[in-house]
Structures are given as structure tokens and as C-alpha cells.
Design a protein around this motif. Structure first.
Motif, PDB file in Angstrom:
ATOM      1  N   ALA A 170       6.059  -0.070  12.153  1.00 30.39           N
ATOM      2  CA  ALA A 170       6.946  -0.972  11.407  1.00 30.39           C
ATOM      3  C   ALA A 170       6.145  -2.093  10.760  1.00 30.39           C
ATOM      4  N   ARG A 171       5.151  -2.622  11.482  1.00 33.87           N
ATOM      5  CA  ARG A 171       4.302  -3.692  10.950  1.00 33.87           C
ATOM      6  C   ARG A 171       3.535  -3.210   9.722  1.00 33.87           C
ATOM      7  N   ALA A 172       3.049  -1.947   9.770  1.00 34.98           N
ATOM      8  CA  ALA A 172       2.331  -1.393   8.619  1.00 34.98           C
ATOM      9  C   ALA A 172       3.273  -1.187   7.434  1.00 34.98           C
ATOM     10  N   ILE A 173       4.485  -0.697   7.709  1.00 34.36           N
ATOM     11  CA  ILE A 173       5.464  -0.424   6.653  1.00 34.36           C
ATOM     12  C   ILE A 173       5.926  -1.710   5.973  1.00 34.36           C
ATOM     13  N   ALA A 174       5.962  -2.817   6.718  1.00 37.10           N
ATOM     14  CA  ALA A 174       6.578  -4.059   6.235  1.00 37.10           C
ATOM     15  C   ALA A 174       5.927  -4.614   4.982  1.00 37.10           C
ATOM     16  N   VAL A 175       4.646  -4.309   4.741  1.00 35.78           N
ATOM     17  CA  VAL A 175       3.960  -4.837   3.557  1.00 35.78           C
ATOM     18  C   VAL A 175       4.037  -3.855   2.389  1.00 35.78           C
ATOM     19  N   ASP A 176       4.952  -2.877   2.511  1.00 34.87           N
ATOM     20  CA  ASP A 176       5.214  -1.924   1.432  1.00 34.87           C
ATOM     21  C   ASP A 176       3.961  -1.151   1.024  1.00 34.87           C
ATOM     22  N   PRO A 177       3.345  -0.438   1.984  1.00 37.62           N
ATOM     23  CA  PRO A 177       2.125   0.309   1.663  1.00 37.62           C
ATOM     24  C   PRO A 177       2.441   1.557   0.868  1.00 37.62           C
ATOM     25  N   GLU A 178       1.404   2.169   0.362  1.00 37.27           N
ATOM     26  CA  GLU A 178       1.551   3.456  -0.324  1.00 37.27           C
ATOM     27  C   GLU A 178       1.006   4.593   0.519  1.00 37.27           C
ATOM     28  N   VAL A 179       0.039   4.270   1.394  1.00 36.12           N
ATOM     29  CA  VAL A 179      -0.606   5.256   2.260  1.00 36.12           C
ATOM     30  C   VAL A 179      -0.589   4.704   3.680  1.00 36.12           C
ATOM     31  N   ILE A 180      -0.321   5.579   4.671  1.00 31.35           N
ATOM     32  CA  ILE A 180      -0.410   5.197   6.077  1.00 31.35           C
ATOM     33  C   ILE A 180      -1.423   6.117   6.758  1.00 31.35           C
TER      34      ILE A 180
END
Length: 262
Positions: A170-180
Motif C-alpha cells: 500500500a505504501r508503494a502504491i500510494a505514490v502512484d507508481p508505474e512499476v512495482i
């Protein structure tokens, strides 16, 4: 001549690596890797311990920059832009290409603040209501909202291991990434928590380009559409997951999948 292991897709390539070499001081850890990642397909990196799969994963958002003596050669692009150019904003790059680590590593802050931290420091919000919405949306996408919505002020480190890992997602998603990027995200989790993470990967597919490193070949078969097999710092084979596991082209791939080594 370097063999091109890129897999052709109908969707535009999100990230592309060409002839990538990685050195730790004098030791070469990665040799001549070329690979494409698109938005539609989860890519799994498999291979024995020490084969270079996590090292290569870290080149995709320049995490190797933090290791003294590490050096990367070749070209890696995000939407066609070379991420290793001197003027690349590495902080911004890591917002666009997020990383979830092997061991859950929530900040020693509340659940809410773990998710809110990134959008706040990157200036992605216009006030408390906006931030609340991003926190809720991110936790929902990570499959965690219903479990924590009444305890957002509790410490993130008080959650179970599986919940902590979903909080990190969720923390990674919160900054609106394009790649995980996910570096063995389930290795420290029990089977039930692992199943939840795998289900989450399925749900996130297509919204983000996803690359996962895993030692678990069954997991690679379950969650990915493309699989890359690494051995001794080289990309031996890259292709459609079902073909890699049932009809690999390379003898080394077959030997690894059938348990002859690794």
C-alpha cells in the motif's frame, strides 16, 4: 553477439534493459542481460540463490546506487528514457518504480502515516481530505482496508507479517507508481498470508507493471505470465511462463525446473 531475450507484446514496453552488466568492485554479478517488461504481464525472475536475480531487480530502480563499489553498465529505460543518465532524479524514479522487499519493513509510525508519508513528501496531495482518500484507496488496493480501517492510528509494526507486507505494498502504491518490483515478498510469510499476496498480485496486474523475484517455482507459475531464468549472473531464458515450465528451450532451464540443481 548478445542474445536478445526480450518477449514481444502487443502492449508498449514499460521498461527495457539492454546488455546490462553489474559489478561489485571487481566482481561481475550480472552479465549481458537484455529484457523487456510491459504493463499487461507479471514477470517472475527465478533461479538458484546467488544467481543475480535480485541484483538485476535492483538495477531497475537504481537501488544498487546505495551499495559502495556497485557499477552498472548497459542501458535501462523507463518509457524510453535512460534511467542511468546523470540528470535522472533518483528519488522521483523510485516513486515511479516502487520496491517491496523480502522482509516487511513498515516505518515505526502509524498505519495511516506509513501510507501517507510518500504522497506527503512528494507533494501529491492538497490537504487532509485528499490525503485521507489516497490512504484509503491504497489500503483498499492492497487488500488491507477492511482489516485496519478502525485502527489506522495503531503502529504498522503491530500488524502480522502478512499484513505488514500488504501495508508495504500500500505504501508503494500510494505514490502512484508505474512499476512495482517485489523481491521475494512472500519468503517470510505463512501459506495463508502468501496466498493473499498472490491474490493481490493478480488484482494489481495491468494497473502496474510488476516484476517479482521468487525462489518458489510454483509461485512463479501461479502469479506470472512471463518468467526469466537466471543462472550464474546470466539470463538463460525468458519467455511465456507456461512454456518455460513445460517446454523450456535451454537444458539449464529444464535441469533447474526438474530439480537437477539449484
Amino acid at each position: 553477439m548478445i542474445e536478445d531475450h526480450s518477449v514481444k507484446s502487443d502492449r508498449p514496453t514499460k521498461m527495457s534493459a539492454r546488455n546490462v552488466n553489474v559489478f561489485y568492485g571487481q566482481k561481475q554479478a550480472i552479465s549481458g542481460v537484455s529484457i523487456d517488461v510491459d504493463m499487461d504481464n507479471v514477470v517472475a525472475f527465478i533461479g538458484p540463490s546467488g544467481c543475480g536475480k535480485s541484483t538485476f531487480l535492483r538495477t531497475l530502480n537504481r537501488m544498487n546506487d546505495t551499495i559502495p563499489g556497485a557499477r552498472v553498465e548497459g542501458q535501462i529505460t523507463l518509457d524510453g528514457t535512460d534511467i542511468y543518465t546523470p540528470d535522472m532524479d533518483v528519488v522521483q524514479l523510485r516513486a515511479r518504480v516502487g520496491m517491496v522487499f523480502q522482509k516487511p519493513n513498515p516505518f515505526p509510525k502509524s498505519i495511516y502515516e506509513n501510507v501517507a508519508y510518500g504522497p506527503r513528501i512528494h507533494g501529491l496531495v492538497d490537504g487532509k481530505a485528499d490525503l485521507d482518500a489516497i490512504v484509503e484507496q491504497s489500503l483498499r488496493r492492497a487488500g488491507l482496508w477492511d482489516e485496519v480501517k478502525d485502527r489506522l492510528n495503531e503502529s504498522g509494526t503491530a500488524l502480522s507479517g502478512g499484513q505488514q507486507q500488504r501495508l508495504c505494498i500500500a505504501r508503494a502504491i500510494a505514490v502512484d507508481p508505474e512499476v512495482i518490483l517485489m523481491d521475494e515478498p512472500c519468503s517470510a510469510l505463512d501459506p495463508i498470508a502468501t496466498a493473499k499476496i498472490e491474490e493481490l498480485i493478480h488484482e494489481l496486474r495491468g494497473r502496474y507493471a510488476i516484476v517479482i523475484v521468487t525462489h518458489n517455482m510454483q509461485q512463479a507459475a501461479r502469479v506470472s505470465q512471463h518468467t526469466a531464468f537466471f543462472h550464474l549472473g546470466q539470463l538463460v531464458e525468458y519467455g511465456v511462463t507456461s512454456e518455460i515450465f513445460t517446454n523450456p528451450r535451454e537444458v539449464r532451464t529444464k535441469d533447474y525446473i526438474t530439480g537437477r540443481y539449484g
